[in-house]
Design a protein around this motif. Sequence first.
Motif, PDB file in Angstrom:
ATOM      1  N   ILE A  50       0.880  -1.178   0.000  1.00 25.19           N
ATOM      2  CA  ILE A  50       0.000   0.000   0.000  1.00 25.19           C
ATOM      3  C   ILE A  50       0.909   1.217   0.000  1.00 25.19           C
ATOM      4  CG2 ILE A  50      -1.793   1.273   1.224  1.00 25.19           C
ATOM      5  CD1 ILE A  50      -2.565  -1.425   2.562  1.00 25.19           C
ATOM      6  N   VAL A  51       0.920   1.941  -1.109  1.00 24.52           N
ATOM      7  CA  VAL A  51       1.832   3.074  -1.283  1.00 24.52           C
ATOM      8  C   VAL A  51       1.079   4.195  -1.994  1.00 24.52           C
ATOM      9  CG1 VAL A  51       4.013   3.818  -2.311  1.00 24.52           C
ATOM     10  CG2 VAL A  51       3.783   1.473  -1.516  1.00 24.52           C
ATOM     11  N   ALA A  52       1.377   5.441  -1.637  1.00 23.57           N
ATOM     12  CA  ALA A  52       0.828   6.591  -2.351  1.00 23.57           C
ATOM     13  C   ALA A  52       1.657   6.839  -3.604  1.00 23.57           C
ATOM     14  CB  ALA A  52       0.843   7.821  -1.452  1.00 23.57           C
ATOM     15  N   GLY A  53       0.997   7.295  -4.658  1.00 22.81           N
ATOM     16  CA  GLY A  53       1.683   7.596  -5.908  1.00 22.81           C
ATOM     17  C   GLY A  53       2.012   6.342  -6.696  1.00 22.81           C
ATOM     18  N   LEU A  54       2.962   6.481  -7.634  1.00 22.65           N
ATOM     19  CA  LEU A  54       3.348   5.390  -8.525  1.00 22.65           C
ATOM     20  C   LEU A  54       4.211   4.369  -7.793  1.00 22.65           C
ATOM     21  CD1 LEU A  54       3.701   4.001 -11.300  1.00 22.65           C
ATOM     22  CD2 LEU A  54       5.560   5.626 -11.742  1.00 22.65           C
ATOM     23  N   HIS A  55       3.801   3.108  -7.865  1.00 21.66           N
ATOM     24  CA  HIS A  55       4.617   2.010  -7.343  1.00 21.66           C
ATOM     25  C   HIS A  55       4.376   0.788  -8.214  1.00 21.66           C
ATOM     26  CE1 HIS A  55       1.131   0.282  -4.918  1.00 21.66           C
ATOM     27  NE2 HIS A  55       0.739   1.530  -5.046  1.00 21.66           N
ATOM     28  N   GLU A  56       5.424  -0.047  -8.336  1.00 20.95           N
ATOM     29  CA  GLU A  56       5.302  -1.191  -9.223  1.00 20.95           C
ATOM     30  C   GLU A  56       6.267  -2.299  -8.848  1.00 20.95           C
ATOM     31  OE1 GLU A  56       5.996   0.523 -13.081  1.00 20.95           O
ATOM     32  OE2 GLU A  56       7.984   1.221 -12.544  1.00 20.95           O
ATOM     33  N   HIS A  57       5.900  -3.507  -9.245  1.00 17.59           N
ATOM     34  CA  HIS A  57       6.819  -4.642  -9.168  1.00 17.59           C
ATOM     35  C   HIS A  57       6.851  -5.274 -10.556  1.00 17.59           C
ATOM     36  CE1 HIS A  57       2.920  -6.348  -7.796  1.00 17.59           C
ATOM     37  NE2 HIS A  57       3.338  -7.522  -8.269  1.00 17.59           N
ATOM     38  N   ALA A  58       8.036  -5.779 -10.927  1.00 19.57           N
ATOM     39  CA  ALA A  58       8.256  -6.187 -12.310  1.00 19.57           C
ATOM     40  C   ALA A  58       9.241  -7.345 -12.380  1.00 19.57           C
ATOM     41  CB  ALA A  58       8.797  -5.002 -13.113  1.00 19.57           C
ATOM     42  N   PHE A  59       9.372  -7.889 -13.578  1.00 17.91           N
ATOM     43  CA  PHE A  59      10.417  -8.867 -13.861  1.00 17.91           C
ATOM     44  C   PHE A  59      10.808  -8.741 -15.326  1.00 17.91           C
ATOM     45  CE2 PHE A  59       6.511 -11.188 -14.781  1.00 17.91           C
ATOM     46  CZ  PHE A  59       6.793 -11.807 -15.988  1.00 17.91           C
ATOM     47  N   ASN A  60      11.989  -9.256 -15.649  1.00 12.62           N
ATOM     48  CA  ASN A  60      12.462  -9.251 -17.036  1.00 12.62           C
ATOM     49  C   ASN A  60      13.361 -10.455 -17.236  1.00 12.62           C
ATOM     50  OD1 ASN A  60      12.760  -8.424 -19.664  1.00 12.62           O
ATOM     51  ND2 ASN A  60      13.749  -6.479 -19.183  1.00 12.62           N
ATOM     52  N   TRP A  61      13.709 -10.731 -18.466  1.00 12.26           N
ATOM     53  CA  TRP A  61      14.626 -11.805 -18.872  1.00 12.26           C
ATOM     54  C   TRP A  61      14.064 -13.201 -18.598  1.00 12.26           C
ATOM     55  CZ3 TRP A  61      16.605  -7.981 -15.426  1.00 12.26           C
ATOM     56  CH2 TRP A  61      17.127  -6.872 -16.080  1.00 12.26           C
ATOM     57  N   ALA A  62      12.734 -13.324 -18.585  1.00 13.74           N
ATOM     58  CA  ALA A  62      12.089 -14.607 -18.302  1.00 13.74           C
ATOM     59  C   ALA A  62      11.985 -15.461 -19.564  1.00 13.74           C
ATOM     60  CB  ALA A  62      10.683 -14.360 -17.754  1.00 13.74           C
ATOM     61  N   ALA A  63      11.737 -16.750 -19.347  1.00 11.45           N
ATOM     62  CA  ALA A  63      11.387 -17.631 -20.453  1.00 11.45           C
ATOM     63  C   ALA A  63      10.181 -16.996 -21.151  1.00 11.45           C
ATOM     64  CB  ALA A  63      11.038 -19.013 -19.926  1.00 11.45           C
ATOM     65  N   PRO A  64      10.270 -16.745 -22.464  1.00 12.78           N
ATOM     66  CA  PRO A  64       9.269 -15.909 -23.125  1.00 12.78           C
ATOM     67  C   PRO A  64       7.916 -16.567 -23.366  1.00 12.78           C
ATOM     68  CG  PRO A  64      10.896 -16.653 -24.705  1.00 12.78           C
ATOM     69  CD  PRO A  64      11.358 -17.133 -23.359  1.00 12.78           C
ATOM     70  N   MET A  65       6.925 -15.698 -23.486  1.00 13.78           N
ATOM     71  CA  MET A  65       5.586 -16.072 -23.942  1.00 13.78           C
ATOM     72  C   MET A  65       5.462 -15.529 -25.363  1.00 13.78           C
ATOM     73  SD  MET A  65       1.780 -15.004 -22.465  1.00 13.78           S
ATOM     74  CE  MET A  65       2.116 -13.239 -22.460  1.00 13.78           C
ATOM     75  N   THR A  66       5.266 -16.403 -26.326  1.00 14.69           N
ATOM     76  CA  THR A  66       5.100 -15.986 -27.717  1.00 14.69           C
ATOM     77  C   THR A  66       3.665 -15.533 -27.928  1.00 14.69           C
ATOM     78  OG1 THR A  66       6.789 -17.534 -28.424  1.00 14.69           O
ATOM     79  CG2 THR A  66       5.289 -16.712 -30.121  1.00 14.69           C
ATOM     80  N   VAL A  67       3.514 -14.334 -28.497  1.00  7.63           N
ATOM     81  CA  VAL A  67       2.197 -13.756 -28.718  1.00  7.63           C
ATOM     82  C   VAL A  67       1.897 -13.810 -30.218  1.00  7.63           C
ATOM     83  CG1 VAL A  67       0.763 -11.700 -28.417  1.00  7.63           C
ATOM     84  CG2 VAL A  67       2.538 -12.243 -26.727  1.00  7.63           C
ATOM     85  N   ASN A  68       0.775 -14.422 -30.551  1.00  9.68           N
ATOM     86  CA  ASN A  68       0.378 -14.572 -31.947  1.00  9.68           C
ATOM     87  C   ASN A  68      -0.695 -13.561 -32.321  1.00  9.68           C
ATOM     88  OD1 ASN A  68       2.003 -16.989 -32.314  1.00  9.68           O
ATOM     89  ND2 ASN A  68       0.509 -17.979 -30.978  1.00  9.68           N
ATOM     90  N   ALA A  69      -0.919 -13.394 -33.614  1.00 11.64           N
ATOM     91  CA  ALA A  69      -1.988 -12.515 -34.097  1.00 11.64           C
ATOM     92  C   ALA A  69      -3.311 -12.966 -33.499  1.00 11.64           C
ATOM     93  CB  ALA A  69      -2.051 -12.549 -35.620  1.00 11.64           C
ATOM     94  N   GLY A  70      -4.083 -12.021 -32.999  1.00 15.70           N
ATOM     95  CA  GLY A  70      -5.389 -12.315 -32.427  1.00 15.70           C
ATOM     96  C   GLY A  70      -5.379 -12.696 -30.961  1.00 15.70           C
ATOM     97  N   ASP A  71      -4.206 -12.869 -30.362  1.00 10.38           N
ATOM     98  CA  ASP A  71      -4.151 -13.239 -28.945  1.00 10.38           C
ATOM     99  C   ASP A  71      -4.636 -12.100 -28.055  1.00 10.38           C
ATOM    100  OD1 ASP A  71      -3.172 -15.770 -29.434  1.00 10.38           O
ATOM    101  OD2 ASP A  71      -1.135 -15.345 -28.746  1.00 10.38           O
ATOM    102  N   ILE A  72      -5.143 -12.490 -26.892  1.00  9.15           N
ATOM    103  CA  ILE A  72      -5.565 -11.552 -25.856  1.00  9.15           C
ATOM    104  C   ILE A  72      -4.728 -11.857 -24.620  1.00  9.15           C
ATOM    105  CG2 ILE A  72      -7.472 -10.834 -24.367  1.00  9.15           C
ATOM    106  CD1 ILE A  72      -9.342 -11.829 -26.679  1.00  9.15           C
TER     107      ILE A  72
END
Length: 168
Positions: A50-72
């Motif tokens: 619980i924080v005021a203003g902008l706060h976020e948690h993230a990750f990068n460099w993971a095993a990828p998810m391939t996104v195809n045309a029409g995906d949601i």
Amino acid sequence: IPTTPTGVAVWFDDALPANAGASASGGDGWNWVTASPAPFSGTKAHQSNIVAGLHEHAFNWAAPMTVNAGDILVTYVYLDPSNLPSQIMLSFAADNWEHRAYWGANQISNGTNGTASRFRVGDLPAAGQWVRLEVPASAVGLEGKSVQGMSFSLFNGRATFDLTGKAT
């Protein structure tokens, strides 16, 4: 016991995807919870501080998810009714981080509003219950790309996130 929704290819649930490097900013963190609320899927969900203003948690460099045309792109969220954020934003890293979708107020300035780098999906979802967030991959420029990172951003308040993946 919650189960995986029909038609969703799960990218991650209960833990980060393989090889992911976690980060957080603005006073947030990766908090894996098993209650308050009970997870939508599996045994754990990740909850912001619980924080005021902008706060976020993230990750990068993971095993990828391939996104195809029409995906949601699909993520489940539970907004804390006692600590309601004014905006939630999901950011995706593929070729870069310029793939964002948001709900609620336009208070997080990352990207250019009205483009794939900051696409407004709609109003905040209902608080106090699990809601399925859906982002058309085409709206955030991800069709035909491999997503290897994701950020869960809030402006004020607290949210809990769970199963993330894609549907066709």
